[in-house]
Structure formats: structure tokens, C-alpha cells
Design a protein around this motif. Structure first.
Motif: not given
Lengths: 387, 307
Positions: B83, B85, B110-111, B114, B132, B153, B156, B204, B280
Motif C-alpha cells: 500500500i 500512501l 485515505t487512511k 485503507i 506500508l 493499522c 497507518l 493511493l 476502495m
């Protein structure tokens, strides 16, 4: 195996190739395990100066009819081209095979490493005849044995009178019956074992112990090779039909065979129904597929839209599908649940369903249900969670 | 972007931007006569070029005409999802509103999506792994591959600091780093042998003033990577509404141009928060089992419609 390596190390180089072959290929008879070698000794009068391994006599354990025979094999490492001698431990001297029937012994080929395996096969063949002759004194057991010959459900029979005192039946008489088993219709993934295990052959053997000569007390036990057990389920062997009181093997063995076949048929059918179901859903919702289990067909996920509202649908097929209905889990793409931080879901385990429908019909009816349910799902998912 | 206005009561509806830009699906209808073996171009900024790109990719998906690129067996092998970002200043320098008036920066949105993506993917198959990478001028690895969505996460959520970035973003460098992170499986008969895993890049991207491009001397390498059978590139582009003072259209073209095999999913969104989430969700699809983007169809029709 470590113990096999240890044994081989102790053997004289002249003897070692024969034993290696036994350890690798020695699956003689309806075996439930390979042959084992132990108690390596040397027959040489003196030990050589350079301490080379000089073991040339040893014991071999042979699984037979649920028991373990122990035979001593005696080579002479100073006479490498001579065939070995044998002592049949535990037989009270009664097992005395006719040497004319042992071709691989009378025509011993010292250059062929498989020679010992072949002699053991010859001996075991004679041993089986010997055991069969022993039961001739017991009419019921004799009847049981001869009635099994030639029936389809019985591929092969080994009978063993056990290590009893002559003239008595104080140990059970074992009938070991190998059942034909064909796993080929079962999908590959179910049959696959862990890579490091040698799956071996597909074996199903029924061991029945007669605790007396009249056959009034008989205990059966089913043994499955690892691959078969893995494919059919680990507790399959525990669920065989009971041996009926006063029954006989001629009737019972086909019952067990039938039971096994039904297990296989059931697995194959379940798999085919699941595959049909998944295929029907993929076909009906082909523009919406996220992913599906392409091996066992136990799950599938879609992303769908209703009135500009998107949602994910996870479908899980239980092990007793189609008798048990698939579980539908509706998942929000917009909200995480405040309770656990996971995407908001609603699990539906009850909806119009019949195991008699085809996969196609199940897909059609599922769509109807989804359309019915989704307005409510949308309302609840929005109101109970906030962006 | 001709996003259709949402009409549901609960939908997050926002006024559409005045300037239309063809979405990938629409453009293909305009140019069906383009020769099928035309290689997609990325340089031109004309709408026509974009349309012909899409149209040739549409044709190459049609199996009756013969696919250009090998299709792998349709197995749900584990995915290694990288991913990417975007953490450029543009991700926090504007805000969009949802229906209830809450404001979100593109980064926040976006977060959020995701997180929903990773948790959903993990639910579908625990074997899927996620890494990530954050994109400033160059990519930085934040989290190495993990199949634990909570670990991912947590990292993230910690991403907050955006930076001003230069005027081009080096895509070739990004892909090269990704290949280091996730070497591709080496398989002879790609159409027959199911791979042990595939690598999916989920880009993204949020810059409307910074073109993703590759230096001349990396074009070859980039092309080879993008054509690898076990590498997939999907993108969700969040941008300012197209205007004279930005490059949203050119950037969208450039991203589409990265889809050399015509197997990617590329989406774009400017201000519609609902659409953002919808796209998404579509990106959840497994590259080996999903329909081509031009064949996707999500609408649940009621029974009076098509049988």
C-alpha cells in the motif's frame, strides 16, 4: 530415521546393502508399518583392529496380522556369498518352512541388494500358509477364513493364532483383512499430506480379534494409512459398524467396506455441491467477484450495489453443506464498528433455503433474499455508526 | 469526472464539478475502432489518447480476440499487497465534506478506507500480507509485510506528517523498491502453475500538481516490471477538481498509462466521499479472480430486470 541410521552404521559393509533395502522396501504383506531392524551383533570370533563395523546378525520385526513377528537373521561376514540363516523366535520350533518353497534362499544372489527382502517375502508367504494350517483345528475359525476368500470386499487376509501355548487359545486369533480403497475421486487438496511425510499407499485394514474359537466374542478395529485418514477425517476409524453378535466376517467385512465407500462418496458429493454452488454464484454475479476459494470452494466474497449503496457480501459454506445452509455476512464498506474497530457486519444464518435446490436456484433465491434484506442493513449500518 | 450523483437518502452527495473528464469506462465507448494491437501511450494529454488507450485495453480483454497478456490460473493465492500512501502536502492542504458536514482531508479519508480495506482483505483470507510505503519525494518503508491487520493499522494511523514535494514523482524508483521488498515468484509456465503468491501495488496518489513519471533511462526497466505476470498495479487517485491551474487530467492519464497489461483497476475521485469508499471496496478484488475493470458490474437488479 535416526535409529535406522544407527543400525546401518553398526553393520558390516557386506551386510549393509541388504538391510538398507529391507528398510526402504520392506513393506511385505498387509503391513501396517515397515520392517524394523534391531539387536545388531557380530558373529565374528574376534574384533578387527581397526574397529570397523562388523555386525552381521540382527533381529527383524515384521508386522503381521496385527502382531509383530521377531525373526533373527544370521549372516556370516567372513563368507559374503552365503545366504543367511534364520531363527523364528516365539514359534516354539513349529514354523519349519519347506526349503524348496524358498527360491530366493536356495538361489541366493549375493550381488542383488534386494535378495534379503525377497527371502523375507518367501518366508512370510510360507508363514501365512503355516498359520492357516493352524486354524484348521478350529472349525469356526476355518469357516471364517475360507468364507472370506474371493469376496470383493476382502482384498487379502492374514490370520495369526498369536503367541499362545500349543493347544490353547489363550490369546486372540487375529484376522487382518485389507479392504480395497480407491481415493482417486477425492479432490487432490483433501488428499494432500504435509510435504515432509511420505504419504505411502492408500491402506484400509480391518483387524478382527476372535477371543474364542466359537466366535462369540469378536472385536473389530479399523486402521487407515495417514493419507486415507487425512482424506476421510480423523475419527472415521472410530465409527465403523459394530460387529453383530453371532455374526460372521463374510457379512461384516462387506459392511465395513460399504461404510468406507459411503464416507468417500459423501466427501466427493459435498465437494461437488460446493463447487456447483460457487460456480453458480460467480456466474450470476460475475461482475462483482472479489475472491473465492478455488480449492475447496468453502467461501466466496462479492461487492454489490443497491441504489448507489455499496456493500460487501461474504458467503461461507459449512462442512455439512448442503444439509446446512451457507452463512451470509453483510459488511459495510463505509463504517468501522465502534465496539471492536472492525468493519460493521450483519450475519445472516437463516433465510429461505433448501438443500434440494440446485446451485443455480440457490443463487437466484439468494439474490431475492439480499434484495429484501439490504434496505434494512443500510439503515442500521448508517444509523448505528457515523463517519 | 462524471460521477453520478447519489440519490439515496443516506448517501453523501456533493455537487459535481463543472469540468467533465472522461472516466475510463466512459471513454471506451467512444473509440471502438482503434486497432487492437495499438500500444497504449502516456505522453499525449489529449482526451483522444486516453480514449484510445482504454479502448485498446478493452479489446485485449476480450478473449475471443485473443488476450495480449498471459492470464494466470484463477486461484485465490495469497496476495502481498504494497500500500503506497501519498504523504505529500496536497493530502492535507484541502478538505472535502461529507453529507453531515464533517470535513476530512484526503489523508484522513485515505487512511480510513485503507483500514477498512486491510481488515476486510484479512477477513477474506488470513494469508494476505500488507506492507506500508509512504510517498514523499521518494518512497519510505513504514511497515514490512505482515498479515496482522492490527499491526498494520497501528502504523497507518501514526502517519500524520505530510511534506512539500517536487514536481515529478519517480514511478520507476517506486516499483524498483517494491521489487526489492517483494521479489516476484519465478515460474516457467505462468498460465498453468498457480503462483505461491502475487504482488499487488495499491497506489493511493493525491497530487494534482505533481506528475508521476519515469526518467528516460528507466523506461525500459519500468516497462518490464509492469509487464511481469505476477505483479499487479491498482490505483486510487484523489485529486482537485480539474482546472487550468492543476494537472489532474494529465496525472490521471499518466496513472492509466501504467496499466500495461490491461489488468489493473484504476479509479479516481475528487470530492465525493461516498465514491471514495465505493472505489476502495472495488479494489478488494483479487487480481487473479476478478473481472476486468471494464467488465465489472455491481448493481443488484431486482427480479423484474434482466433474467
Amino acid at each position: 530415521m535416526a535409529s535406522e541410521q544407527a543400525v546401518l552404521k553398526q553393520l558390516h559393509p557386506v551386510v549393509r546393502p541388504y538391510v538398507e533395502s529391507v528398510l526402504k522396501k520392506g513393506n511385505v504383506g498387509i503391513s501396517m508399518g515397515n520392517l524394523r531392524i534391531s539387536d545388531v551383533k557380530s558373529g565374528r570370533p574376534t574384533v578387527t583392529q581397526n574397529k570397523e563395523p562388523c555386525g552381521d546378525r540382527f533381529k527383524v520385526s515384521i508386522p503381521f496380522a496385527g502382531n509383530s513377528l521377531k525373526w533373527e537373521v544370521i549372516f556370516d561376514s567372513s563368507q559374503p556369498s552365503n545366504p543367511p540363516d534364520f531363527i523364528f523366535l516365539g514359534e516354539n520350533g513349529d514354523f519349519d518352512p519347506d526349503i524348496d518353497n524358498l527360491q530366493h534362499l536356495t538361489q541366493w544372489d549375493p550381488k542383488n541388494p534386494d535378495s534379503l527382502v525377497s527371502v523375507l517375502e518367501d518366508l512370510l508367504r510360507e508363514y501365512r500358509v503355516y498359520q492357516r494350517q493352524l486354524i484348521e483345528g478350529y472349525s469356526r475359525l476355518q469357516f471364517e477364513y475360507s468364507s472370506l476368500q474371493g469376496i470383493e470386499a476382502c482384498e487379502d487376509v492374514e490370520v495369526h493364532m498369536g503367541n499362545r501355548l500349543p493347544g490353547t487359545l489363550d490369546t486372540p486369533v487375529n484376522f487382518l483383512i485389507s479392504l480395497p480403497i480407491d481415493l482417486s475421486p477425492i479432490p487432490q487438496y483433501l488428499v494432500r499430506c504435509l510435504p515432509q511425510d511420505d504419504p505411502g499407499e492408500d491402506l484400509a485394514v480391518l483387524l478382527t480379534k476372535f477371543h474364542n474359537a466359537e466366535g462369540s466374542r469378536v472385536t473389530p478395529q479399523l486402521f487407515l494409512s495417514p493419507k486415507v485418514e487425512h482424506a476421510l477425517g480423523d475419527n472415521t476409524a472410530l465409527r465403523i459398524p459394530r460387529f453383530p453378535t453371532g455374526g460372521c466376517l463374510m457379512d461384516y467385512v462387506p459392511q465395513v467396506q460399504d461404510f468406507l465407500q459411503k464416507q468417500i462418496d459423501h466427501i466427493v458429493e459435498s465437494y461437488q455441491r460446493r463447487r456447483e454452488y460457487v460456480a453458480a454464484f460467480i456466474s450470476r454475479f460475475e461482475g462483482s467477484v472479489l475472491e473465492y476459494d478455488a480449492e475447496s470452494f468453502t467461501k466466496l466474497s462479492l461487492v454489490l450495489e443497491w441504489n448507489e449503496f455499496f456493500f460487501v457480501l461474504h458467503i461461507e459454506l459449512p462442512s455439512r453443506f448442503p444439509q446446512d445452509m451457507p452463512v451470509f455476512t453483510f459488511q459495510s464498506c463505509y463504517y468501522l464498528s465502534k465496539a471492536n474497530g472492525e468493519p460493521y457486519i450483519s450475519v445472516q444464518k437463516s433465510y429461505p433455503y433448501s438443500p434440494r435446490w440446485t446451485g443455480e436456484e440457490m443463487a437466484q433465491r439468494a439474490k431475492v433474499f439480499i434484495l429484501d434484506f439490504i434496505p434494512q442493513f443500510q439503515k442500521v449500518s448508517v444509523s448505528s455508526n457515523k463517519l | 469526472m462524471s460521477s453520478s450523483a447519489s440519490t439515496t437518502d443516506e448517501g453523501e452527495v456533493l455537487p459535481e464539478s463543472e469540468i467533465e473528464e472522461p472516466a475510463r469506462q466512459e471513454a471506451e465507448d467512444e473509440k471502438k475502432d482503434t486497432p487492437r494491437d495499438e500500444v497504449p501511450h502516456g505522453e499525449s494529454e489529449e482526451m483522444n489518447s486516453l480514449a484510445s488507450t482504454v479502448s485498446s485495453s478493452q479489446d485485449s480483454q476480450d478473449s475471443s480476440d485473443g488476450t495480449i497478456h498471459a492470464l494466470l490460473p484463477k486461484v485465490n493465492c495469497p496476495e502481498k499487497i504494497v500500500i503506497c500512501l501519498d504523504m505529500s502536502k496536497e493530502m492535507t492542504s484541502r478538505h472535502v465534506s461529507s453529507r453531515d458536514g464533517s470535513k476530512f482531508s484526503p489523508l484522513q479519508l485515505t487512511k480510513r478506507v485503507i483500514e477498512i480495506f486491510v481488515k476486510t482483505k484479512s477477513r477474506m483470507d488470513r494469508r494476505h500480507q500488507f506492507a506500508l510505503l509512504v510517498l514523499h519525494d521518494t518512497p519510505t518503508l513504514v511497515t514490512d509485510f505482515t498479515n496482522d491487520p492490527d499491526v498494520f493499522c497501528e502504523d497507518l494511523r501514526a502517519q500524520e506528517d505530510t511534506e512539500e514535494c517536487q514536481t515529478t514523482f519517480n514511478v520507476a524508483q517506486l516499483l524498483q523498491e517494491i521489487i526489492q521488498l517483494a521479489p516476484l515468484p519465478e515460474i516457467e509456465e505462468v498460465e498453468l502453475i498457480p503462483p505461491p503468491y502475487i504482488v499487488r501495488v495499491l497506489l493511493l496518489y493525491g497530487r494534482s500538481h505533481c506528475l508521476p513519471a519515469a526518467p528516460e533511462d528507466s523506461q525500459q526497466m519500468l516497462s518490464e516490471l509492469l509487464l511481469s505476470p505476477h505483479l499487479f498495479l491498482d490505483a486510487l487517485y484523489v485529486h482537485e477538481p480539474p482546472a487550468d491551474d492543476n494537472q489532474s487530467i494529465e496525472i490521471f492519464n499518466a496513472i492509466c498509462d501504467l496499466d500495461r497489461k490491461c489488468l489493473s483497476y484504476v479509479y479516481e475521485v475528487a470530492t465525493n466521499v461516498t465514491m471514495f469508499h465505493n472505489h476502495m471496496a472495488k479494489l478488494l478484488a483479487h487480481p487473479l479472480q476478478r473481472p476486468a475493470q471494464s467488465d465489472t458490474y455491481y448493481r443488484l437488479q431486482s427480479n423484474e430486470d434482466v433474467a
